[in-house]
Design an enzyme around this catalytic site. Structure first.
Site, PDB file in Angstrom:
ATOM      1  CD  GLU A  97      -2.696   1.387   0.484  1.00 23.83           C
ATOM      2  OE1 GLU A  97      -2.373   1.599  -0.793  1.00 23.83           O
ATOM      3  OE2 GLU A  97      -3.882   1.785   0.790  1.00 23.83           O
ATOM      4  CG  ASP A  98      -0.833   4.835  -1.406  1.00 21.11           C
ATOM      5  OD1 ASP A  98      -1.458   4.300  -0.622  1.00 21.11           O
ATOM      6  OD2 ASP A  98      -1.567   5.754  -2.180  1.00 21.11           O
ATOM      7  CG  ASP A 101      -4.906   9.399   6.467  1.00 20.12           C
ATOM      8  OD1 ASP A 101      -4.426   9.940   7.232  1.00 20.12           O
ATOM      9  OD2 ASP A 101      -5.890   9.937   5.935  1.00 20.12           O
ATOM     10  N   GLY A 103      -6.360   4.495   8.497  1.00 22.96           N
ATOM     11  CA  GLY A 103      -6.502   2.610   8.574  1.00 22.96           C
ATOM     12  C   GLY A 103      -7.690   2.173   8.220  1.00 22.96           C
ATOM     13  CG  PHE A 150      -2.834  15.669   1.093  1.00 21.53           C
ATOM     14  CD1 PHE A 150      -3.741  14.896   1.365  1.00 21.53           C
ATOM     15  CD2 PHE A 150      -2.498  15.790  -0.199  1.00 21.53           C
ATOM     16  CE1 PHE A 150      -4.512  13.899   0.457  1.00 21.53           C
ATOM     17  CE2 PHE A 150      -3.060  15.134  -1.367  1.00 21.53           C
ATOM     18  CZ  PHE A 150      -3.981  14.174  -1.006  1.00 21.53           C
ATOM     19  NE  ARG A 163      -2.638   8.235  -9.375  1.00 17.83           N
ATOM     20  CZ  ARG A 163      -3.530   8.062  -8.372  1.00 17.83           C
ATOM     21  NH1 ARG A 163      -2.696   7.721  -7.116  1.00 17.83           N
ATOM     22  NH2 ARG A 163      -4.502   7.984  -7.991  1.00 17.83           N
TER      23      ARG A 163
END
Ligand code: IMP
Ligand code: MG
Length: 175
Positions: A97-98, A101, A103, A150, A163
């Protein structure tokens, strides 16, 4: 609105950390095959850098989950918009996963995978924002812990942009 980016994690640091993670992952699976589930789209760059450094037999597949519809705020529900197609029963599964946050997304998805009776289930995430956690999620292989900001780049987006940045940056939006 003007968007500005400040570098949080430079490209070289990410490269080095991914090599270290690959060594940890290779060692932890004891030379057994591993099935990687890459979470689209944010984890694609990490997963593809990682798989090329793993020494054991690797299978990979993709899942697309959505809980983050509108820019920087999370909505309540998690939906599977593209499901895994490989059989996970009896496999050593590693989710890539990236970022974790609240969860919510991984809590939901890991419970789904457990229902498929894998031999083992582990989670690798490039980033973790522990201050934001609402759901209990344990990250077995973590790239970097970051503050509550962020971030974009290295797979992570803001409204589908950024990205392709080779580093992780903090996005500031000036009104
Ligand atoms: P969670 O379900 O709250 O843990 O949110 C996880 C998902 O939200 C991640 O897979 C990302 O797609 C997205 N997300 C959370 N924080 C950020 C961020 O700082 N930048 C970009 N996407 C983020
Ligand atoms: Mg994601």
């Amino acid at each position: 609105m003007k968007e500005t980016i400040s570098v949080l994690i430079p490209e070289k640091d990410i490269e080095k950390r991914i090599s270290e993670l690959a060594t940890e992952i290779t060692a932890s699976f004891n030379n057994e095959p591993v099935t990687i589930i890459c979470v689209l789209k944010g984890a694609v760059i990490l997963a593809m850098d990682l798989v090329r450094k793993l020494k054991q037999e690797v299978q990979f597949d993709f899942v697309e989950l959505s809980s983050y519809y509108d820019g920087t705020s999370s909505s309540g529900q998690v939906k599977i918009t593209k499901d895994v197609t490989v059989d996970l029963e009896g496999k050593n599964v590693l989710i890539v996963e990236d970022i974790i946050d609240s969860g919510r997304t991984m809590n939901f998805f890991m419970n789904r995978v457990k229902e498929k009776n894998p031999k083992s289930l582990k989670l690798c995430s490039l980033l973790d924002k522990p201050e934001r956690r609402e759901f209990d999620v344990k990250v077995d292989f973590l790239g970097f812990e970051i503050p509550d900001e962020f971030v974009i780049g290295y797979g992570l987006d803001y409204a589908q942009k950024y990205r392709n940045l080779p580093y992780i940056g903090v996005l500031n939006i000036e009104q």
